[in-house]
Design a protein around this motif. Structure first.
Motif, mmCIF file in Angstrom:
data_model
loop_
_atom_site.group_PDB
_atom_site.id
_atom_site.type_symbol
_atom_site.label_atom_id
_atom_site.label_comp_id
_atom_site.label_asym_id
_atom_site.label_seq_id
_atom_site.Cartn_x
_atom_site.Cartn_y
_atom_site.Cartn_z
ATOM 1 N N ASN A 264 12.674 25.786 -30.070
ATOM 2 C CA ASN A 264 11.918 25.141 -28.778
ATOM 3 C C ASN A 264 12.710 25.115 -27.300
ATOM 4 O OD1 ASN A 264 13.688 23.133 -30.380
ATOM 5 N ND2 ASN A 264 13.445 22.164 -28.456
ATOM 6 N N SER A 265 11.873 24.727 -26.468
ATOM 7 C CA SER A 265 12.382 24.953 -25.011
ATOM 8 C C SER A 265 13.193 23.474 -24.490
ATOM 9 C CB SER A 265 11.203 24.882 -24.120
ATOM 10 O OG SER A 265 10.269 23.796 -24.222
ATOM 11 N N LEU A 266 13.715 23.613 -23.445
ATOM 12 C CA LEU A 266 14.405 22.413 -22.981
ATOM 13 C C LEU A 266 13.235 21.285 -22.632
ATOM 14 C CD1 LEU A 266 17.268 21.678 -21.646
ATOM 15 C CD2 LEU A 266 16.143 22.047 -19.498
ATOM 16 N N GLY B 247 13.692 31.150 -26.291
ATOM 17 C CA GLY B 247 13.904 32.610 -25.864
ATOM 18 C C GLY B 247 15.109 32.989 -25.459
ATOM 19 N N MET B 248 15.746 32.256 -24.871
ATOM 20 C CA MET B 248 17.231 32.888 -24.002
ATOM 21 C C MET B 248 18.116 32.680 -25.358
ATOM 22 S SD MET B 248 17.424 29.958 -20.824
ATOM 23 C CE MET B 248 16.206 30.091 -20.123
ATOM 24 N N THR B 249 17.801 31.860 -26.439
ATOM 25 C CA THR B 249 18.547 31.877 -27.848
ATOM 26 C C THR B 249 18.267 33.176 -28.620
ATOM 27 O OG1 THR B 249 18.372 29.365 -27.757
ATOM 28 C CG2 THR B 249 18.990 30.401 -29.806
ATOM 29 N N ASP C 55 17.896 35.226 -16.520
ATOM 30 C CA ASP C 55 18.902 34.747 -15.529
ATOM 31 C C ASP C 55 18.192 33.839 -14.745
ATOM 32 O OD1 ASP C 55 20.850 33.918 -13.696
ATOM 33 O OD2 ASP C 55 20.690 36.188 -12.828
ATOM 34 N N LEU C 56 18.275 32.431 -14.899
ATOM 35 C CA LEU C 56 17.746 31.111 -14.092
ATOM 36 C C LEU C 56 18.794 30.709 -13.128
ATOM 37 C CD1 LEU C 56 15.440 29.259 -16.450
ATOM 38 C CD2 LEU C 56 14.871 30.812 -14.584
ATOM 39 N N GLY C 57 19.816 31.309 -12.772
ATOM 40 C CA GLY C 57 20.877 30.941 -11.730
ATOM 41 C C GLY C 57 21.523 29.601 -12.412
ATOM 42 N N GLU D 52 22.912 20.503 -11.394
ATOM 43 C CA GLU D 52 22.415 19.159 -10.871
ATOM 44 C C GLU D 52 21.584 18.458 -11.806
ATOM 45 O OE1 GLU D 52 22.565 21.087 -6.266
ATOM 46 O OE2 GLU D 52 20.574 20.737 -7.314
ATOM 47 N N ARG D 53 20.636 19.162 -12.625
ATOM 48 C CA ARG D 53 19.906 18.597 -13.257
ATOM 49 C C ARG D 53 20.677 17.809 -14.375
ATOM 50 N NH1 ARG D 53 14.469 20.924 -16.361
ATOM 51 N NH2 ARG D 53 14.215 22.067 -14.156
ATOM 52 N N ALA D 54 21.735 18.575 -14.896
ATOM 53 C CA ALA D 54 22.497 17.774 -16.073
ATOM 54 C C ALA D 54 23.221 16.710 -15.384
ATOM 55 C CB ALA D 54 23.489 18.875 -16.322
ATOM 56 N N PRO E 102 4.233 18.923 -14.592
ATOM 57 C CA PRO E 102 3.470 19.882 -13.988
ATOM 58 C C PRO E 102 4.105 21.392 -14.063
ATOM 59 C CG PRO E 102 4.107 17.828 -12.709
ATOM 60 C CD PRO E 102 4.781 17.616 -14.060
ATOM 61 N N ARG E 103 5.304 21.486 -14.557
ATOM 62 C CA ARG E 103 5.942 22.710 -14.651
ATOM 63 C C ARG E 103 5.348 23.218 -15.926
ATOM 64 N NH1 ARG E 103 11.076 20.336 -12.998
ATOM 65 N NH2 ARG E 103 11.576 20.129 -15.169
ATOM 66 N N TRP E 104 5.156 22.387 -16.896
ATOM 67 C CA TRP E 104 4.840 22.989 -18.335
ATOM 68 C C TRP E 104 3.389 23.304 -18.574
ATOM 69 C CZ3 TRP E 104 8.048 18.918 -21.918
ATOM 70 C CH2 TRP E 104 9.305 19.121 -21.686
ATOM 71 N N ALA F 299 0.758 27.618 -17.987
ATOM 72 C CA ALA F 299 2.137 27.377 -16.966
ATOM 73 C C ALA F 299 3.129 27.600 -18.228
ATOM 74 C CB ALA F 299 2.110 26.217 -16.381
ATOM 75 N N HIS F 300 4.367 26.821 -18.084
ATOM 76 C CA HIS F 300 5.426 27.094 -18.976
ATOM 77 C C HIS F 300 5.325 27.020 -20.522
ATOM 78 C CE1 HIS F 300 9.600 28.036 -19.002
ATOM 79 N NE2 HIS F 300 10.128 26.774 -19.696
ATOM 80 N N LEU F 301 4.466 26.121 -20.972
ATOM 81 C CA LEU F 301 4.254 26.026 -22.367
ATOM 82 C C LEU F 301 3.017 26.935 -22.653
ATOM 83 C CD1 LEU F 301 5.446 22.508 -23.116
ATOM 84 C CD2 LEU F 301 6.705 24.758 -22.804
HETATM 85 O O1 LIG Z 1 12.328 23.275 -16.280
HETATM 86 C C1 LIG Z 1 11.750 22.946 -17.087
HETATM 87 O O2 LIG Z 1 11.435 22.049 -17.823
HETATM 88 C C2 LIG Z 1 11.319 24.532 -17.600
HETATM 89 C C3 LIG Z 1 12.435 25.057 -18.589
HETATM 90 C C4 LIG Z 1 13.466 25.999 -18.227
HETATM 91 C C5 LIG Z 1 14.265 26.263 -19.573
HETATM 92 C C6 LIG Z 1 13.585 25.702 -20.425
HETATM 93 O O3 LIG Z 1 13.832 25.619 -21.632
HETATM 94 O O4 LIG Z 1 12.616 24.920 -19.820
#
Ligand SMILES: O=C(O)CC1=CCC(=O)O1
Length: 252
Positions: A20-22, A90-92, A115-117, A123-125, A142-144, A229-231
Motif C-alpha cells: 500500500n501507499s503512504l 511501488g518504491m518498495t 525520486d520525490l525530492g 516537513e510533512r513528517a 484531493p491528491r488521491w 488521480a493518485h490512487l
Molecule cells: O502525498 C500523498 O499522499 C501521495 C503519496 C506520495 C507517496 C505515497 O505513498 O503517497
C-alpha cells in the motif's frame, strides 16, 4: 517486525504481493483482491506504521520497508512472488527488484516515483508528529482522487478512516523513507518484467514520473489511465485489474 497481512486465493497458486501507499492500508486493494484471487494466492499487507502493522519509532529507510516484505515472504515460505505496489508500495517494489531480484517474479508499479525530492517529506513528517493524522485527511483526498470521486461520501469515509488509523510516528517514518529513497540509479538493473501505471490526473506522481521509471527499467511499459488521480487502482479498478492479470499472466 510485526507486519499485519492477509492471504486470499488458492493455496499453491503463484503469489502476488500487494503493497500500500503512504496513509492507506491493505484495504486499498479491496477492489483488486476478488479478481486476482481467482488465479493467484494474494498476499496483501500493511506497510509498517499503517493499518494494523507495528509502528516502530522512525525514521525509516527503504531497506527496512523492503526488509519487512522479505521477512514476511521468509515467514510464509514464499521464495519468489509477483509484486504490485501503489506509490510508497511501488518504491518498495523497486527497492526489492534492485536489491533482492531473486524474490521478484514480475513487477507492477502504480502511481509511483523513483525520486520525490526530500524537503517537503521532512516537513510533512514534522507536521504529523506535531498535529497527528487528522491534519492529513483534507489535504490527502484531493491528491488521491479526481474531484468527482473525492466527493463521494463512501470514498471520503473509507479513505479518511485509513488515514486516521495510520500511526503518526509510522507515517512520519515512511515520509522520511521517501525523502531518503535511492532507487533511481538502480533502475537499469531491474530484470523483472515491469509494468508502470500512472493516473493522468495524479498531482503527486504525475505520468512524467512513470515515464522516467520506464526509461530506466529495461523493457518496461507504461499505461496512463483517465480519469484517475493518485490512487488509480481504486478509481480505475476494472482497468487496473485487467492490466495486472494480463501482466502477471492470469488473464482468462
Ligand atoms: O502525498 C500523498 O499522499 C501521495 C503519496 C506520495 C507517496 C505515497 O505513498 O503517497
Amino acid at each position: 517486525m510485526n507486519v499485519y497481512h492477509e492471504l486470499t486465493g488458492p493455496e499453491g497458486a503463484p503469489v502476488v504481493v500487494l503493497s500500500n501507499s503512504l496513509g492507506t492500508d491493505l484495504r486499498l486493494w479491496d477492489e483488486q483482491v476478488p479478481a486476482l484471487a481467482e488465479r493467484f494466492r494474494v498476499l496483501r499487507y500493511d506497510q509498517r506504521g499503517h493499518g494494523r502493522s507495528e509502528a516502530k519509532p522512525g525514521p525509516y529507510a527503504m531497506p527496512e520497508l523492503g526488509g519487512d516484505v522479505l521477512e514476511l515472504l521468509d515467514r510464509l515460505g514464499v521464495d519468489k512472488a509477483h509484486f504490485a505496489g501503489v506509490s510508497l508500495g511501488g518504491m518498495t517494489g523497486m527497492w526489492l527488484a534492485e536489491n533482492a531480484p531473486e524474490r521478484v517474479e514480475r513487477l507492477a508499479l502504480i502511481c509511483t516515483s523513483a525520486d520525490l525530492g526530500n524537503t517537503a517529506w521532512l516537513e510533512r513528517a514534522e507536521t504529523v508528529r506535531a498535529h497527528g493524522m487528522d491534519a492529513m485527511v483534507e489535504p490527502s483526498l484531493p491528491r488521491w482522487f479526481t474531484p468527482a470521486a473525492a466527493a463521494r461520501p463512501e470514498v471520503r469515509e473509507k479513505f479518511g478512516d485509513m488515514i486516521r488509523k495510520a500511526d503518526p510516528e509510522g507515517y512520519a517514518g515512511c515520509c522520511e523513507a521517501i525523502a531518503g529513497m535511492d532507487v533511481l540509479d538502480g533502475l537499469p538493473t531491474i530484470a523483472a518484467p515491469t509494468l508502470v501505471i500512472a493516473g493522468a490526473e495524479d498531482p503527486a506522481t504525475p505520468p512524467s514520473h512513470a515515464e522516467r521509471i520506464a526509461a530506466g527499467v529495461p523493457g518496461a511499459r507504461v499505461e496512463v489511465l483517465s480519469p484517475a488521480a493518485h490512487l488509480a487502482n481504486a478509481e480505475q479498478a476494472d482497468e487496473v485489474n485487467r492490466l495486472l492479470l494480463e501482466h502477471f499472466g492470469g488473464a482468462a
